[in-house]
Design a protein around this motif. Sequence first.
Motif, PDB file in Angstrom:
ATOM      1  N   ALA A   1       0.938  -1.039  -0.019  1.00 13.17           N
ATOM      2  CA  ALA A   1      -0.122   0.141   0.060  1.00 13.17           C
ATOM      3  C   ALA A   1       0.609   1.158   0.040  1.00 13.17           C
ATOM      4  N   THR A   2       0.492   2.262  -1.003  1.00 18.79           N
ATOM      5  CA  THR A   2       1.549   3.388  -1.056  1.00 18.79           C
ATOM      6  C   THR A   2       0.581   4.746  -1.063  1.00 18.79           C
ATOM      7  N   LEU A   3       1.019   5.457  -0.008  1.00 17.47           N
ATOM      8  CA  LEU A   3      -0.074   6.707   0.081  1.00 17.47           C
ATOM      9  C   LEU A   3       0.649   7.642  -0.953  1.00 17.47           C
ATOM     10  N   LEU A   4      -0.140   8.207  -1.706  1.00 19.48           N
ATOM     11  CA  LEU A   4       0.253   9.316  -2.722  1.00 19.48           C
ATOM     12  C   LEU A   4      -0.310  10.692  -2.505  1.00 19.48           C
ATOM     13  N   LYS A   5       0.829  11.670  -2.352  1.00 15.62           N
ATOM     14  CA  LYS A   5       0.211  12.928  -2.084  1.00 15.62           C
ATOM     15  C   LYS A   5       0.284  13.799  -3.474  1.00 15.62           C
ATOM     16  N   ASN A   6      -0.949  14.158  -4.210  1.00 16.26           N
ATOM     17  CA  ASN A   6      -0.831  14.741  -5.509  1.00 16.26           C
ATOM     18  C   ASN A   6       0.013  13.882  -6.411  1.00 16.26           C
ATOM     19  N   GLY A   7      -0.277  12.846  -6.501  1.00 13.41           N
ATOM     20  CA  GLY A   7       0.481  11.880  -7.231  1.00 13.41           C
ATOM     21  C   GLY A   7       1.756  11.456  -6.947  1.00 13.41           C
TER      22      GLY A   7
ATOM     23  N   VAL B   1       4.419   9.014  -0.736  1.00 17.76           N
ATOM     24  CA  VAL B   1       4.673   9.507   0.620  1.00 17.76           C
ATOM     25  C   VAL B   1       5.258   8.449   1.540  1.00 17.76           C
ATOM     26  N   LYS B   2       4.696   7.523   1.552  1.00 18.83           N
ATOM     27  CA  LYS B   2       5.092   6.140   2.120  1.00 18.83           C
ATOM     28  C   LYS B   2       4.526   4.888   1.665  1.00 18.83           C
TER      29      LYS B   2
ATOM     30  N   MET C   1      -2.992   1.176   7.573  1.00 20.95           N
ATOM     31  CA  MET C   1      -2.950   1.757   8.856  1.00 20.95           C
ATOM     32  C   MET C   1      -1.599   2.516   9.170  1.00 20.95           C
ATOM     33  N   ASN C   2      -0.607   1.742   8.716  1.00 19.05           N
ATOM     34  CA  ASN C   2       0.679   2.169   8.813  1.00 19.05           C
ATOM     35  C   ASN C   2       1.111   3.191   7.953  1.00 19.05           C
TER      36      ASN C   2
ATOM     37  N   PHE D   1      -5.012  13.146  -1.180  1.00 18.48           N
ATOM     38  CA  PHE D   1      -4.329  11.968  -1.060  1.00 18.48           C
ATOM     39  C   PHE D   1      -5.072  10.860  -1.958  1.00 18.48           C
ATOM     40  N   LYS D   2      -4.235   9.714  -2.265  1.00 18.05           N
ATOM     41  CA  LYS D   2      -4.713   8.581  -2.639  1.00 18.05           C
ATOM     42  C   LYS D   2      -3.812   7.362  -2.257  1.00 18.05           C
TER      43      LYS D   2
END
Length: 413
Positions: free
Chosen positions: A216-222, A225-226, A245-246, A258-259
């Motif tokens: 799982a990858t958190l994206l900020k404006n594409g 992030v982590k 959750m992490n 965010f996506k």
Amino acid sequence: MFGTVDIAVIGGGASGLLAAITAKRQDKTKRVCIFEGLDRVGKKLITTGNGRCNITNKEISLARFHGERVGFAEYALERFSGKALEDLFLSIGIPFVDEGNKIFPASLQASSVVDCLRFECEKLGIEVFCGKKIEKIVSGKTFTLISGNERFSAKTVICCGGLYSGGDKVGSDGSLYRILKDMGYKTVKLSPSIVQLKTEIDFVKQLKGIKVDAVATLLKNGKPVKSEFGEVLFCDYGLSGPAVMNISRAAAREEQGFKVSLDLFPKLSKSAVAEALRERRKLLYDRNLDEFFTGMLNKRLGQVILKYCGCKLSEPSDSLSDKDCENLASALKACEFKVTGNTGFINSQATAGGISTSEFSEKTLMSKKHSGLFACGEILDIDGDCGGFNLTWAFASGILAAKSAVNFLGKLK
């Protein structure tokens, strides 16, 4: 007459219990009292690790912790995690076992951890006052703790209260945070951490209850992030599971843009997945697309991905074009969900933010504003990832604050 306490510990949670034990062990002549607002200590600790209590982790490093001044945590973590923490818990009857990098009590029962901490408090003669919610701290020659119509005097105070994670039922109502804020302490914005994320629901509500292992990858404006590999749970409101959750912290703090992107085949490149699908198309040419992913991927998840890629489930597998295989590979390697919110403090495992660490000494955890007042655990602007990191900080900082409080008393004349 109640008299004056040497060390008053506010909060009977993870950091508070261990702080009290550490202080009394270091100097048995000192009067140590715990003030807990609930009817019993350790209520939040009992719920940790799904009731199994993930005490710590084999890979403790600053990279797994967060805060505006995350380096503040280094001194406590270096001295009171790892072997030091293991030996301390063993001395009160709790040997450790590990599952991967996660470390648990051998009993795999969080309730037994609370029991052993309580037993040690009783053995040492630590006074525990439950149902005594501290509402105000007044500093002077000694500290006055106010609870309703009662007043308690203490030479030193260790602030161990939690913030908001878990809610009032486990004692996380943020009252100690508000007390310190009223005393003039700087604060850092509070937000849930290690929390489920809400997303646009058209896709996820069709998959409610399905679990997959994914990156799982958190994206900020594409932009990434982590990322975290682990279990992902599809819910009717969005996404849950350890991997999600992490990576939730940044999305819960900023909330916009965010996506979450899921890589369902992290060991394969996109081109390798596309090739595998083309090969599967040949092998299963007589199988309808509603069964195309059966045996390769969760059946319902596969069907939903096929539909979102414009494929008709009633068609045979060999109806897939090379372009279809490319589109499916893209979806399997980067299945994106727009984040619309989170499930709030009540469902979070930790709280990001808190009292600014700039107000305290990293080597003693004593206040720079009020000599003799210490803070540790969640109340400070330090939070960790899922996997035992937050409990490690609670325990390590509780030990450091207690030792520092005893040393401070030793210098008083």
